[in-house]
Design a protein around this motif. Structure first.
Motif, short mmCIF file in Angstrom:
data_model
loop_
_atom_site.label_atom_id
_atom_site.label_comp_id
_atom_site.label_asym_id
_atom_site.label_seq_id
_atom_site.Cartn_x
_atom_site.Cartn_y
_atom_site.Cartn_z
N GLY A 17 0.78 -1.23 0.00
CA GLY A 17 0.00 0.00 0.00
C GLY A 17 0.82 1.29 0.00
N SER A 18 2.15 1.18 -0.01
CA SER A 18 2.98 2.38 -0.09
C SER A 18 2.61 3.18 -1.34
CB SER A 18 4.46 2.01 -0.21
OG SER A 18 4.91 1.38 0.95
N THR A 19 2.62 4.49 -1.20
CA THR A 19 2.35 5.32 -2.38
C THR A 19 3.50 6.28 -2.62
OG1 THR A 19 1.15 6.92 -1.05
CG2 THR A 19 -0.17 5.28 -2.18
N TRP A 20 3.68 6.62 -3.87
CA TRP A 20 4.70 7.59 -4.26
C TRP A 20 3.99 8.70 -5.01
CZ3 TRP A 20 5.18 2.32 -4.44
CH2 TRP A 20 6.18 1.77 -3.62
N ILE A 21 4.29 9.94 -4.65
CA ILE A 21 3.53 11.04 -5.23
C ILE A 21 3.94 11.35 -6.67
CG2 ILE A 21 2.81 12.16 -3.10
CD1 ILE A 21 5.20 14.14 -3.59
N ASP A 22 5.20 11.16 -6.98
CA ASP A 22 5.62 11.41 -8.36
C ASP A 22 6.84 10.56 -8.70
OD1 ASP A 22 7.78 12.70 -7.17
OD2 ASP A 22 6.90 14.69 -7.42
N CYS A 23 7.26 10.72 -9.91
CA CYS A 23 8.38 9.95 -10.44
C CYS A 23 9.65 10.13 -9.61
CB CYS A 23 8.56 10.44 -11.87
SG CYS A 23 9.96 9.81 -12.72
N PHE A 66 8.29 7.43 -17.68
CA PHE A 66 9.67 7.83 -17.38
C PHE A 66 10.39 8.45 -18.57
CE2 PHE A 66 8.86 4.38 -14.32
CZ PHE A 66 9.24 5.00 -13.14
N SER A 67 9.81 8.36 -19.74
CA SER A 67 10.56 8.75 -20.93
C SER A 67 10.93 10.23 -20.95
CB SER A 67 9.81 8.36 -22.21
OG SER A 67 8.51 8.84 -22.18
N HIS A 68 10.21 11.06 -20.16
CA HIS A 68 10.55 12.48 -20.09
C HIS A 68 11.91 12.71 -19.44
CE1 HIS A 68 8.78 11.61 -16.15
NE2 HIS A 68 9.54 12.59 -15.70
N LEU A 69 12.44 11.70 -18.75
CA LEU A 69 13.72 11.86 -18.05
C LEU A 69 14.89 12.03 -19.01
CD1 LEU A 69 13.35 9.10 -15.30
CD2 LEU A 69 13.16 11.57 -14.96
N SER A 70 14.76 11.47 -20.19
CA SER A 70 15.84 11.58 -21.16
C SER A 70 15.59 12.74 -22.10
CB SER A 70 15.94 10.29 -21.99
OG SER A 70 16.76 10.51 -23.11
N ASP A 71 16.60 13.60 -22.22
CA ASP A 71 16.44 14.69 -23.19
C ASP A 71 17.35 14.46 -24.39
OD1 ASP A 71 18.83 15.17 -22.00
OD2 ASP A 71 18.31 17.14 -21.18
N GLY A 72 17.84 13.24 -24.49
CA GLY A 72 18.72 12.89 -25.59
C GLY A 72 17.95 12.76 -26.90
#
Ligand SMILES: [Zn+2]
Length: 122
Positions: A17-23, A66-72
């Motif tokens: 039940g752990s939650t993460w608010i964002d990436c 997650f694809s926004h993490l790469s700016d390549g």
């Protein structure tokens, strides 16, 4: 008092039940570890990253989150199936960068970023 349901969340662990608010919250959590990448050649953004949670659950999240993490660069051509292609995408637990100019290569870059993401202390 806010209920869990009222909070926006990036991901919830189905087991504990752990939650993460964002990436960022998710990747910084030392109890979360990248386990595998399941490629989707039909639609790259629909591929799956698998993470282990410390409660022993396995969490799956779409590549698109997650694809926004790469700016390549994102190449238009694919090298999959050619002599150039080292076949990394077919090995679920291989997170190496791909040296080939291939449409799938940017996800390998994202994998690197996830892998070296600094974890919160404790
Ligand atoms: Zn969990």
């Amino acid at each position: 008092m806010l209920t869990a349901a009222a909070l926006p969340s990036f991901k919830q662990c189905t087991r504990c039940g752990s939650t993460w608010i964002d990436c960022t919250d998710f990747l910084s959590d030392p109890s979360v570890n990248l386990r595998a990448y399941q490629v989707s050649f039909e639609e790259l953004e629909a591929g799956i990253f698998l993470f282990d949670h410390s409660c022993r659950a396995s969490l799956s999240i779409a590549v698109g989150d997650f694809s926004h993490l790469s700016d390549g660069p994102v190449f238009e051509e694919r090298a999959v199936g050619t002599d150039e292609c080292p076949g990394y995408c077919l090995k679920r637990t291989n997170f190496d960068r791909c040296p080939v100019r291939c449409e799938c290569a940017y996800i390998r870059e994202v994998l690197q970023i996830i892998k070296i993401w600094p974890k919160n202390a404790g």
